[in-house]
Design a protein around this motif. Structure first.
Motif, PDB file in Angstrom:
ATOM      1  N   LEU A  49       0.870  -1.168   0.000  1.00 50.28           N
ATOM      2  CA  LEU A  49       0.000   0.000   0.000  1.00 50.28           C
ATOM      3  C   LEU A  49       0.908   1.218   0.000  1.00 50.28           C
ATOM      4  O   LEU A  49       1.590   1.482   0.983  1.00 50.28           O
ATOM      5  N   ASN A  50       0.958   1.913  -1.132  1.00 48.41           N
ATOM      6  CA  ASN A  50       1.904   3.011  -1.283  1.00 48.41           C
ATOM      7  C   ASN A  50       1.162   4.256  -1.773  1.00 48.41           C
ATOM      8  O   ASN A  50       1.235   4.625  -2.946  1.00 48.41           O
ATOM      9  N   TYR A  51       0.449   4.899  -0.857  1.00 49.08           N
ATOM     10  CA  TYR A  51      -0.346   6.067  -1.227  1.00 49.08           C
ATOM     11  C   TYR A  51       0.434   7.146  -1.981  1.00 49.08           C
ATOM     12  O   TYR A  51      -0.100   7.721  -2.933  1.00 49.08           O
ATOM     13  N   PRO A  52       1.678   7.460  -1.603  1.00 48.04           N
ATOM     14  CA  PRO A  52       2.382   8.553  -2.298  1.00 48.04           C
ATOM     15  C   PRO A  52       2.548   8.369  -3.806  1.00 48.04           C
ATOM     16  O   PRO A  52       2.664   9.346  -4.531  1.00 48.04           O
ATOM     17  N   VAL A  53       2.539   7.130  -4.314  1.00 51.67           N
ATOM     18  CA  VAL A  53       2.723   6.934  -5.759  1.00 51.67           C
ATOM     19  C   VAL A  53       1.409   6.920  -6.535  1.00 51.67           C
ATOM     20  O   VAL A  53       1.428   6.987  -7.762  1.00 51.67           O
ATOM     21  N   TYR A  54       0.281   6.829  -5.836  1.00 47.69           N
ATOM     22  CA  TYR A  54      -0.998   6.763  -6.525  1.00 47.69           C
ATOM     23  C   TYR A  54      -1.421   8.136  -7.025  1.00 47.69           C
ATOM     24  O   TYR A  54      -1.184   9.146  -6.374  1.00 47.69           O
ATOM     25  N   GLY A  55      -2.079   8.143  -8.162  1.00 48.07           N
ATOM     26  CA  GLY A  55      -2.678   9.373  -8.665  1.00 48.07           C
ATOM     27  C   GLY A  55      -3.878   9.759  -7.799  1.00 48.07           C
ATOM     28  O   GLY A  55      -4.303   9.009  -6.914  1.00 48.07           O
ATOM     29  N   PHE A  56      -4.430  10.911  -8.074  1.00 49.20           N
ATOM     30  CA  PHE A  56      -5.518  11.447  -7.249  1.00 49.20           C
ATOM     31  C   PHE A  56      -6.678  10.468  -7.108  1.00 49.20           C
ATOM     32  O   PHE A  56      -7.111  10.176  -5.995  1.00 49.20           O
ATOM     33  N   TRP A  57      -7.220   9.960  -8.230  1.00 47.42           N
ATOM     34  CA  TRP A  57      -8.392   9.092  -8.167  1.00 47.42           C
ATOM     35  C   TRP A  57      -8.072   7.750  -7.525  1.00 47.42           C
ATOM     36  O   TRP A  57      -8.876   7.224  -6.734  1.00 47.42           O
ATOM     37  N   ASP A  58      -6.932   7.152  -7.868  1.00 46.64           N
ATOM     38  CA  ASP A  58      -6.551   5.884  -7.227  1.00 46.64           C
ATOM     39  C   ASP A  58      -6.405   6.066  -5.720  1.00 46.64           C
ATOM     40  O   ASP A  58      -6.871   5.250  -4.939  1.00 46.64           O
ATOM     41  N   LYS A  59      -5.739   7.144  -5.334  1.00 48.21           N
ATOM     42  CA  LYS A  59      -5.545   7.405  -3.908  1.00 48.21           C
ATOM     43  C   LYS A  59      -6.902   7.540  -3.211  1.00 48.21           C
ATOM     44  O   LYS A  59      -7.130   6.954  -2.150  1.00 48.21           O
ATOM     45  N   LEU A  60      -7.814   8.271  -3.808  1.00 48.11           N
ATOM     46  CA  LEU A  60      -9.139   8.480  -3.236  1.00 48.11           C
ATOM     47  C   LEU A  60      -9.893   7.151  -3.114  1.00 48.11           C
ATOM     48  O   LEU A  60     -10.454   6.833  -2.053  1.00 48.11           O
ATOM     49  N   MET A  61      -9.894   6.386  -4.187  1.00 50.37           N
ATOM     50  CA  MET A  61     -10.622   5.106  -4.189  1.00 50.37           C
ATOM     51  C   MET A  61     -10.004   4.101  -3.216  1.00 50.37           C
ATOM     52  O   MET A  61     -10.718   3.421  -2.477  1.00 50.37           O
ATOM     53  N   ILE A  62      -8.690   4.004  -3.213  1.00 45.38           N
ATOM     54  CA  ILE A  62      -8.037   3.038  -2.336  1.00 45.38           C
ATOM     55  C   ILE A  62      -8.217   3.434  -0.874  1.00 45.38           C
ATOM     56  O   ILE A  62      -8.455   2.582  -0.011  1.00 45.38           O
ATOM     57  N   ARG A  63      -8.141   4.711  -0.587  1.00 40.87           N
ATOM     58  CA  ARG A  63      -8.399   5.161   0.794  1.00 40.87           C
ATOM     59  C   ARG A  63      -9.820   4.809   1.209  1.00 40.87           C
ATOM     60  O   ARG A  63     -10.053   4.355   2.337  1.00 40.87           O
ATOM     61  N   PRO A 122      -5.428   1.103   6.728  1.00 41.59           N
ATOM     62  CA  PRO A 122      -4.884   2.445   6.932  1.00 41.59           C
ATOM     63  C   PRO A 122      -5.327   3.417   5.825  1.00 41.59           C
ATOM     64  O   PRO A 122      -5.388   3.045   4.658  1.00 41.59           O
ATOM     65  N   THR A 123      -5.601   4.637   6.227  1.00 41.15           N
ATOM     66  CA  THR A 123      -6.081   5.633   5.264  1.00 41.15           C
ATOM     67  C   THR A 123      -5.200   6.883   5.199  1.00 41.15           C
ATOM     68  O   THR A 123      -5.496   7.787   4.424  1.00 41.15           O
ATOM     69  N   ASP A 124      -4.140   6.932   5.964  1.00 31.14           N
ATOM     70  CA  ASP A 124      -3.244   8.096   5.956  1.00 31.14           C
ATOM     71  C   ASP A 124      -2.583   8.178   4.577  1.00 31.14           C
ATOM     72  O   ASP A 124      -1.854   7.267   4.164  1.00 31.14           O
ATOM     73  N   PRO A 125      -2.823   9.274   3.826  1.00 25.79           N
ATOM     74  CA  PRO A 125      -2.311   9.373   2.457  1.00 25.79           C
ATOM     75  C   PRO A 125      -0.790   9.440   2.349  1.00 25.79           C
ATOM     76  O   PRO A 125      -0.252   9.379   1.249  1.00 25.79           O
ATOM     77  N   ALA A 126      -0.092   9.505   3.460  1.00 23.86           N
ATOM     78  CA  ALA A 126       1.370   9.515   3.430  1.00 23.86           C
ATOM     79  C   ALA A 126       1.948   8.116   3.655  1.00 23.86           C
ATOM     80  O   ALA A 126       3.163   7.923   3.550  1.00 23.86           O
ATOM     81  N   MET A 127       1.087   7.140   3.937  1.00 24.92           N
ATOM     82  CA  MET A 127       1.566   5.790   4.284  1.00 24.92           C
ATOM     83  C   MET A 127       2.118   5.033   3.086  1.00 24.92           C
ATOM     84  O   MET A 127       1.601   5.119   1.979  1.00 24.92           O
ATOM     85  N   ASP A 128       3.147   4.263   3.376  1.00 25.92           N
ATOM     86  CA  ASP A 128       3.740   3.318   2.435  1.00 25.92           C
ATOM     87  C   ASP A 128       4.040   2.072   3.254  1.00 25.92           C
ATOM     88  O   ASP A 128       4.980   2.052   4.044  1.00 25.92           O
ATOM     89  N   ILE A 129       3.208   1.043   3.091  1.00 23.90           N
ATOM     90  CA  ILE A 129       3.326  -0.168   3.903  1.00 23.90           C
ATOM     91  C   ILE A 129       3.460  -1.379   2.983  1.00 23.90           C
ATOM     92  O   ILE A 129       2.634  -1.584   2.095  1.00 23.90           O
ATOM     93  N   GLU A 130       4.484  -2.181   3.207  1.00 26.25           N
ATOM     94  CA  GLU A 130       4.660  -3.418   2.466  1.00 26.25           C
ATOM     95  C   GLU A 130       4.166  -4.551   3.362  1.00 26.25           C
ATOM     96  O   GLU A 130       4.719  -4.794   4.427  1.00 26.25           O
ATOM     97  N   TYR A 131       3.126  -5.237   2.914  1.00 22.71           N
ATOM     98  CA  TYR A 131       2.517  -6.320   3.693  1.00 22.71           C
ATOM     99  C   TYR A 131       3.041  -7.702   3.315  1.00 22.71           C
ATOM    100  O   TYR A 131       2.684  -8.684   3.940  1.00 22.71           O
ATOM    101  N   THR A 132       3.850  -7.801   2.297  1.00 22.84           N
ATOM    102  CA  THR A 132       4.276  -9.092   1.755  1.00 22.84           C
ATOM    103  C   THR A 132       5.009  -9.938   2.781  1.00 22.84           C
ATOM    104  O   THR A 132       5.923  -9.468   3.449  1.00 22.84           O
ATOM    105  N   ASP A 133       4.594 -11.185   2.886  1.00 21.47           N
ATOM    106  CA  ASP A 133       5.258 -12.175   3.744  1.00 21.47           C
ATOM    107  C   ASP A 133       6.332 -12.840   2.871  1.00 21.47           C
ATOM    108  O   ASP A 133       6.053 -13.753   2.092  1.00 21.47           O
ATOM    109  N   TRP A 134       7.560 -12.347   3.017  1.00 18.50           N
ATOM    110  CA  TRP A 134       8.639 -12.825   2.150  1.00 18.50           C
ATOM    111  C   TRP A 134       9.003 -14.279   2.406  1.00 18.50           C
ATOM    112  O   TRP A 134       9.470 -14.974   1.499  1.00 18.50           O
ATOM    113  N   SER A 135       8.750 -14.790   3.596  1.00 13.52           N
ATOM    114  CA  SER A 135       9.006 -16.215   3.847  1.00 13.52           C
ATOM    115  C   SER A 135       7.995 -17.071   3.077  1.00 13.52           C
ATOM    116  O   SER A 135       8.333 -18.158   2.596  1.00 13.52           O
ATOM    117  N   ALA A 136       6.759 -16.591   2.930  1.00  8.73           N
ATOM    118  CA  ALA A 136       5.769 -17.316   2.129  1.00  8.73           C
ATOM    119  C   ALA A 136       6.163 -17.294   0.649  1.00  8.73           C
ATOM    120  O   ALA A 136       5.974 -18.285  -0.062  1.00  8.73           O
TER     121      ALA A 136
END
Length: 186
Positions: free
Chosen positions: A130-144, A153-167
């Motif tokens: 979830l990388n809000y800073p790279v999304y365009g206006f509409w994507d950011k709005l819809m994803i939020r 999370p809905t904070d438009p500054a968030m960049d969170i990697e959820y990937t389980d790399w061991s999986a």
């Protein structure tokens, strides 16, 4: 040679595919890594590449679906994918929830496999990024909005990697094991 083909929107599916490629190389496999648009399944089928390594296909979900070109490509080549023993991974943010991170429990992956009729030799679902800073206006709005509805999370500054790399690593190992088992049968 292992072949990894991916369809990525923001690049995270490509990152997962690159990680799988790296692990396969460490295991001694030669690896070809390319976007779906550059993959010629007809040439691949004729070349006999399946004998020496797995065909791994990965795609991301946006707004509940894989891109329509990917869905149509799978439907068009379903018989070849079956005969090649192709394996599949899907990347989506719903998989960040423990109860929705397997092909059987992830609603988008279940729906995709039902729609296409494809039965991959192995399937996995990985949580994405979830990388809000790279999304365009509409994507950011819809994803939020979607995140708000699903308790994410809905904070438009968030960049969170959820990937389980061991999986991801386990999937790479299992892909090699499946290919070894099916190659010895042929």
């Amino acid at each position: 040679m292992a072949t990894i083909v991916y369809a990525s929107v923001d690049g995270h599916t490509r990152k997962i595919a690159e990680t799988i490629a790296g692990q396969l190389r460490e295991a001694g496999a030669q690896v070809s890594l390319l976007p779906l648009a550059d993959f010629d399944i007809e040439a691949f089928s004729r070349s006999g590449s399946r004998v020496s390594g797995p065909l791994i296909i990965g795609a991301s979900i946006r707004y509940g679906v894989h891109c329509h070109k990917f869905d149509n490509w799978v439907i068009q080549h379903r018989a070849q994918l079956q005969s090649l023993g192709a394996v599949f991974f899907s990347v989506n943010l719903v998989a960040r929830k423990a109860q929705k991170c397997s092909p059987d429990t992830n609603p988008y992956t279940r729906k995709f496999l039902q729609k296409t009729g494809w039965k991959p030799a192995l399937a996995a679902v990985f949580a994405g990024r979830l990388n809000y800073p790279v999304y365009g206006f509409w994507d950011k709005l819809m994803i939020r909005f979607i995140m708000w509805m699903t308790g994410g999370p809905t904070d438009p500054a968030m960049d969170i990697e959820y990937t389980d790399w061991s999986a991801v690593a386990k999937f790479a190992d299992a892909s090699l094991a499946i290919n070894a088992n099916t190659s010895s049968i042929r």
